[in-house]
Write a protein that holds these residues in place. Structure first.
Motif, PDB file in Angstrom:
ATOM      1  N   SER A   1     -11.078   6.034   5.092  1.00  0.00           N
ATOM      2  CA  SER A   1      -9.773   6.599   4.720  1.00  0.00           C
ATOM      3  C   SER A   1      -9.843   7.471   3.468  1.00  0.00           C
ATOM      4  CB  SER A   1      -8.749   5.477   4.513  1.00  0.00           C
ATOM      5  OG  SER A   1      -9.041   4.717   3.336  1.00  0.00           O
TER       6      SER A   1
ATOM      7  N   ASP B   1     -14.579  15.615   2.881  1.00  0.00           N
ATOM      8  CA  ASP B   1     -14.312  14.231   3.265  1.00  0.00           C
ATOM      9  C   ASP B   1     -15.299  13.752   4.328  1.00  0.00           C
ATOM     10  OD1 ASP B   1     -12.245  14.283   1.491  1.00  0.00           O
ATOM     11  OD2 ASP B   1     -10.665  14.489   3.002  1.00  0.00           O
TER      12      ASP B   1
ATOM     13  N   ASP C   1      -9.807  10.509   1.094  1.00  0.00           N
ATOM     14  CA  ASP C   1      -9.080  11.779   1.223  1.00  0.00           C
ATOM     15  C   ASP C   1      -9.148  12.520  -0.108  1.00  0.00           C
ATOM     16  OD1 ASP C   1      -7.389  13.892   1.678  1.00  0.00           O
ATOM     17  OD2 ASP C   1      -5.585  12.679   1.930  1.00  0.00           O
ATOM     18  N   THR C   2      -9.853  13.660  -0.112  1.00  0.00           N
ATOM     19  CA  THR C   2      -9.943  14.492  -1.316  1.00  0.00           C
ATOM     20  C   THR C   2      -9.198  15.812  -1.151  1.00  0.00           C
ATOM     21  OG1 THR C   2     -11.984  15.617  -0.639  1.00  0.00           O
ATOM     22  CG2 THR C   2     -12.220  13.518  -1.812  1.00  0.00           C
TER      23      THR C   2
ATOM     24  N   PRO D   1       0.807  -1.225   0.000  1.00  0.00           N
ATOM     25  CA  PRO D   1       0.000   0.000   0.000  1.00  0.00           C
ATOM     26  C   PRO D   1       0.837   1.271   0.000  1.00  0.00           C
ATOM     27  CG  PRO D   1      -0.072  -1.080   2.150  1.00  0.00           C
ATOM     28  CD  PRO D   1       0.622  -2.020   1.217  1.00  0.00           C
ATOM     29  N   ALA D   2       2.088   1.193   0.475  1.00  0.00           N
ATOM     30  CA  ALA D   2       2.936   2.391   0.502  1.00  0.00           C
ATOM     31  C   ALA D   2       3.349   2.825  -0.898  1.00  0.00           C
ATOM     32  CB  ALA D   2       4.176   2.135   1.357  1.00  0.00           C
TER      33      ALA D   2
ATOM     34  N   GLY E   1      -7.594   5.369  -6.357  1.00  0.00           N
ATOM     35  CA  GLY E   1      -8.151   6.692  -6.554  1.00  0.00           C
ATOM     36  C   GLY E   1      -9.491   6.669  -7.263  1.00  0.00           C
TER      37      GLY E   1
ATOM     38  N   SER F   1      -1.805   3.035  -5.143  1.00  0.00           N
ATOM     39  CA  SER F   1      -2.844   4.030  -4.908  1.00  0.00           C
ATOM     40  C   SER F   1      -4.188   3.532  -5.418  1.00  0.00           C
ATOM     41  CB  SER F   1      -2.495   5.366  -5.580  1.00  0.00           C
ATOM     42  OG  SER F   1      -2.487   5.228  -6.986  1.00  0.00           O
TER      43      SER F   1
ATOM     44  N   ARG G   1      -8.755   9.720  -2.992  1.00  0.00           N
ATOM     45  CA  ARG G   1      -8.057   8.446  -2.878  1.00  0.00           C
ATOM     46  C   ARG G   1      -8.335   7.844  -1.510  1.00  0.00           C
ATOM     47  NH1 ARG G   1      -2.630   8.614  -0.567  1.00  0.00           N
ATOM     48  NH2 ARG G   1      -2.340  10.595   0.529  1.00  0.00           N
ATOM     49  N   PHE G   2      -8.200   6.525  -1.431  1.00  0.00           N
ATOM     50  CA  PHE G   2      -8.299   5.820  -0.167  1.00  0.00           C
ATOM     51  C   PHE G   2      -6.879   5.505   0.298  1.00  0.00           C
ATOM     52  CE2 PHE G   2     -12.366   4.998  -2.206  1.00  0.00           C
ATOM     53  CZ  PHE G   2     -13.259   5.213  -1.163  1.00  0.00           C
ATOM     54  N   THR G   3      -6.596   5.824   1.560  1.00  0.00           N
ATOM     55  CA  THR G   3      -5.225   5.698   2.063  1.00  0.00           C
ATOM     56  C   THR G   3      -4.990   4.433   2.886  1.00  0.00           C
ATOM     57  OG1 THR G   3      -5.784   7.004   4.021  1.00  0.00           O
ATOM     58  CG2 THR G   3      -4.962   8.202   2.087  1.00  0.00           C
ATOM     59  N   ASP G   4      -6.051   3.679   3.196  1.00  0.00           N
ATOM     60  CA  ASP G   4      -5.925   2.487   4.035  1.00  0.00           C
ATOM     61  C   ASP G   4      -6.565   1.303   3.320  1.00  0.00           C
ATOM     62  OD1 ASP G   4      -5.721   0.597   6.009  1.00  0.00           O
ATOM     63  OD2 ASP G   4      -6.841   1.721   7.533  1.00  0.00           O
TER      64      ASP G   4
END
Length: 273
Positions: free
Chosen positions: A149, A158, A151-152, A101-102, A107, A105, A121-124
């Motif tokens: 998670s 959000d 994030d816009t 995941p690092a 999106g 992405s 995007r989703f970060t988790d």
């Protein structure tokens, strides 16, 4: 004495399920051997000196034929035989892959006011891929995204997206995707068929997938890269909230474009359930 060969894909990966057949000049089979886990064939069956034909086959690949000369020692060095995947598309080596995941992405893009786009995007998230060894169409992918998670780049927006108007994260904290099949869509493209569960609704969703290649990473691992896209209709997942501004233009578009950029690390496995 005997035969030795290495069976590889075009990008250098071992074809562990390859079969090597050797025939003499009359067409009579004199040897048949299977490659090991490293794609190597090391058969010690003695062969009479002279010319032979070597045919290499593997499920999912076009067969390859070459000539070999057996020396007086009874040994034939075939060297490296390269197999091309049927359909022209290559894939990573078979087995389990875990999405990093690092370096990936997830999106989504929505149209705003009919003239511009909002990117989020989703970060988790977590995901795993299983590349099938013999029949690539049986390969699998599973992914779990934490809906909260999102994030816009705008905290107020959000929070609204997390509400019951959109993702409803309190009642449905996870978005999941599970593949159901894989088909060739072109010389460098694949279609992943699967089911997406979001807001308590499960719908079939196809991904347009491109495989970007495989290589070593700085930490001693092996990585594969993919890019995938699809388009979702918000109403299919009960996200019907909208506002109508002047001239009847909706503030938010009815569709979402999903864009995935994925790096996967070789290793670990999908759950069997």
């Amino acid at each position: 004495m005997g035969l030795s060969a290495r069976i590889r894909t075009r990008d250098g990966w071992a074809v562990s399920h390859a079969v090597v057949t050797v025939t003499d000049m009359t067409g009579t089979q004199v040897l048949r051997a299977e490659a090991d886990a490293e794609g190597a064939v090391r058969d010690r069956t003695p062969l009479e000196p002279g010319p032979y034909t070597v045919i290499v086959t593997a499920v999912g690949y076009a067969p390859a034929a070459s000539s070999a000369i057996v020396t007086a020692s009874g040994r034939a060095e075939v060297g490296t035989v390269t197999l091309a995947r049927i359909g022209g598309a290559e894939l990573p080596p078979p087995g389990p892959w875990t999405v990093d995941p690092a370096h990936s992405s997830v999106g989504a893009v929505a149209q705003h006011l009919g003239i511009s786009s909002v990117h989020g995007r989703f970060t988790d998230f977590t995901a795993a891929i299983e590349v099938a060894p013999d029949d690539v169409t049986k390969s699998r992918v599973e992914a779990v995204i934490r809906a909260a998670s999102i994030d816009t780049g705008n905290a107020m927006r959000d929070e609204h997206l997390r509400s019951a108007d959109f993702l409803d994260v309190e009642r449905h904290p996870e978005i999941t995707y599970r593949s159901t099949g894989l088909t060739v869509a072109g010389t460098d493209r694949w279609t992943v068929r699967g089911e997406l569960a979001m807001r308590g609704v499960v719908r079939p969703v196809d991904l347009d997938l491109s495989y970007l290649g495989t290589g070593a990473d700085p930490w001693g691992g092996t990585r594969a890269a993919f890019r995938a896209t699809t388009q979702l209709r918000r109403e299919d997942f009960a996200m019907n909230y909208n506002q109508v501004v002047q001239a009847g233009i909706a503030a938010i578009g009815t569709t979402l474009k999903v864009e995935l950029d994925v790096q996967a690390v070789q290793g670990e496995s999908l759950p069997t359930a």
